[in-house]
Write a protein that holds these residues in place. Structure first.
Motif: not given
Length: 682
Positions: A119-134, A298-305
């Motif tokens: 649980r505490v060492t599981q890889p996590q992939f966290q995207p953030t979303y930012i909008t630039d400009g008007s 969130r990195g779903s393609n990282y895991f599994g065989p």
């Protein structure tokens, strides 16, 4: 494993070290495989709704926790191996054998150690979303819309494996034989493999032909063997992790023996507690290219065989581990046991089974894998209730209801309290003390198939390597410009933490319709999953045996060139295709005007290439490190960590240079062996 077009053949023939093999293969010689499902990777994000459901951990694979404690007098360190045994089937047919290089002390552990560390060492992939400009306002009545949506969370790999056992015969030294938790255990050794196999056979172990051949090898190597069966009357649900403690030099996972019962692409996850970062020996350590991660999910393609770890291991030749966490063990402080968490006096004060079980649930003990077997032993279910088809979870979860309606057979609450103390609480205390006694924790992971398990990886401490975070981040930047796009139609660029950038959505200037196009990750998905592979040493970074940065950079440049309008409006910085990596100088390559720049020198932190020279064979000025593939402008040669390959020309796409870069990258990779019989590791 699957064939990969990015496999590197160099160094594949290295012999494995003959250091002490401190533990551990799940040797399933008898049991059939049992498919089990885990949610969200190696663990669930929330506790299962059934309070008596054990917290899930990876199945169909090997989970091992090692600790390395140095001897203050300078002798061999003390090695402790916690080995999770995953088995379903007939209790009478369970047997388990593992080779070790010294006679160990035996004990039992807790599955909570594995679920907590997962649980505490599981890889996590966290995207953030930012909008630039008007941004232009969305069409009337459309709502807020936009590219910043809720994306499905990624899922992890998972699966299940059974454990068989071993057997052997006479002229055998038995250094220990007796009960260890639920096990009838023995520690044996012989110089005669026939005698050893005969002893195992005479003592109720069954050895397959495949196991017999490997046992011969391990006997010749002077190994001791730990042999386990279940005690009479003990069911398979009472199986606990086995703990081996002895003096050794380096932890080892004897995969040769594991191969007998392993499934294809079997996950092997291990955690090493020590004073510095642990690295593999005899196997490569690899780094995944984060441009390949499906950040939107969130990195779903990282895991599994079939995930990125498995792909990258294939590209490295099959024998490789990825470091998924390396850093302070404080991340696991209080994860297995907290002082005062369990109050045995409160349990002892409970006068009836319903009151007792309610305290068990309130203390959080009900999810321990040992709890249901203990409850069924000390508070048996009435036969009339069992005849109704009521499960144990249903029965103990609603004990007050059944207590009021049925006559209960004799129960033993005092004995149950003692059993909880010895089988659950004490192993948790010991596991937490082990974690807290070692300042550093490393998590290593791989997927490996039986045909690749032809040597045993060892693990040792490297004094110099940096920490590895298990939390990874990236940014999706929506570019509205100055009222050029509605947010839902604006172009989107993926920005990685190492500075690389790649367009993933083209813009649309429509002002009447929100198209909300998805991200196009197909060009990035064609890149190698493997960025680097190292043959590690005790100091420094070791030898870098695979470096795919040139190929990755060329692919990212090609991806961005396909977004000509977006590039014209929001040019990607030239450094944003830099894949900065440690060490290694490389040859410079020029564009159509400049042929050949100077190679960069290795070392230093990742950075950008310098500006190029003009004329044939001109030498560009050095940058601060890394690889620079120029999208516009003169050819360049970098100076620093990368290969110093730069691609480009004056005023146009560097077609010649791009082909050169791809050629250089491809010259370092070959197709991986498809069968053992037709390919060697020389």
């Amino acid at each position: 494993m699957r064939q990969s077009p990015f496999v590197h053949a160099k160094y594949l023939g290295r012999p494995a070290s003959r250091s002490i093999c401190s533990a551990v293969a799940l040797l399933a010689l008898l049991a059939g495989h049992h498919e089990a499902r885990a949610c969200g990777g190696l663990f669930c994000n929330s506790r299962p709704p059934d309070p008596f459901a054990p917290l899930p951990v990876a199945q169909n694979g090997e989970n091992v926790v090692f600790s390395i404690t140095k001897d203050p007098a300078g002798g061999a360190p003390t090695l402790v191996a916690h080995i999770q045994i995953m088995y379903t089937g007939d209790a009478a047919k369970f047997s388990w054998v593992v080779p070790v290089d010294a006679a160990p002390d035996l004990g039992v552990g807790t599955d909570s150690l594995f679920s907590s560390l997962a649980r505490v060492t599981q890889p996590q992939f966290q995207p953030t979303y930012i909008t630039d400009g008007s941004c232009l306002p969305p069409p009337q009545g459309f709502g807020s819309g936009g590219s910043v949506g809720a994306f499905p969370a990624g899922t992890g790999g998972a699966s299940a494996s059974g454990g068989p056992g071993g057997a052997m015969g006479s002229g055998v030294t038995v250094s220990f034989q007796g009960a260890v938790g639920p096990f009838d255990a023995a520690v044996i050794k012989s110089d005669d493999p026939v005698a050893l196999k005969m002893w195992l056979s005479d003592n109720g172990y069954v050895v397959s032909d495949a196991a017999a051949a490997l046992i011969d090898v391990y006997v010749r190597e002077g190994k001791f063997f730990v042999a386990l069966k279940l005690l009479n009357g003990v069911g398979v649900r009472s199986i606990q992790p086995i703990v081996l403690t002895f003096r050794g030099t380096e932890p080892c996972v004897p995969l040769r023996l594991t191969a007998i019962a392993a499934n294809p692409d079997m996950p092997v996850t291990l955690w090493v507690l020590g004073d510095r970062r642990a690295v593999p020996k005899g196997f490569f350590e690899i780094k995944i290219d984060e441009a390949r991660v499906d950040w939107a999910n969130r990195g779903s393609n990282y895991f599994g065989p079939n995930g990125l770890v498995s792909q990258a291991a294939n590209e490295a030749g099959g024998d490789a581990f990825v470091a998924e966490y390396a850093g302070t063990s404080a991340i696991a402080r209080g994860s297995v046991y907290v002082n005062g968490q369990y109050n045995l006096a409160t349990l002892q004060a409970a006068m009836t089974p319903p009151a007792y079980v309610q305290q068990v649930i309130s203390m959080g003990l009900s999810s321990d894998a040992q709890m249901l077997p203990l409850l069924s032993q000390y508070i048996p279910m009435p036969d009339a209730v069992r005849a109704m088809g009521v499960t144990e979870s249903q029965f103990y979860g609603n004990l007050s209801l059944y207590w009021a309606q049925f006559a209960f057979p004799p129960y033993d609450l005092a004995g149950l309290t003692t059993a909880i103390s010895t089988s659950i609480i004490k192993p948790r205390q010991d596991a937490q003390m082990m974690i807290d006694a070692h300042p550093y924790l490393t998590r290593l992971n791989t997927f490996i198939s039986p045909e690749e398990m032809d040597k045993d990886p060892l693990f040792f401490v490297n004094e110099d390597l940096p920490d590895v975070a298990n939390i990874h981040t990236a940014t999706f930047r929506t570019m509205c410009g100055n009222m050029d796009f509605m947010q839902c139609n604006a172009p989107v660029r993926l920005e990685l933490t190492d500075g690389r950038m790649a367009w993933v959505r083209a813009g649309s200037t429509s002002t009447t319709t929100c198209q909300n196009r998805g991200f196009d990750l197909a060009p990035l998905a064609s890149l190698p999953a493997l960025e680097f592979a190292w043959d590690r040493e005790t100091t420094g970074e070791g030898t870098r045996v695979v470096d795919n940065t040139a190929m990755i950079q060329a692919g990212m440049v090609a991806n961005n060139r396909a977004y000509a309008k977006e590039e014209a409006m929001f040019p990607t910085p030239t450094s944003a295709v830099t894949a900065g990596g440690p060490g290694g100088a490389g040859p410079g390559t020029g564009g159509t005007t400049d042929v050949g720049g100077s190679g960069g020198s290795g070392g230093g932190a990742p950075g950008i290439g310098g500006t190029g020279g003009t004329g044939v064979g001109a030498v560009g000025t050095g940058g601060s490190g890394g690889q620079h593939v120029a999208d516009h402008g003169p050819a360049a040669s970098g100076n620093g960590q990368g290969c110093a390959c730069s691609v480009g020309n004056t005023g146009g796409p560097g077609t010649f240079g791009l082909l050169m870069a791809i050629g250089l990258a491809l010259s370092t990779v070959v197709r991986r062996r498809t069968t053992r019989g037709t390919n060697s590791r020389g």
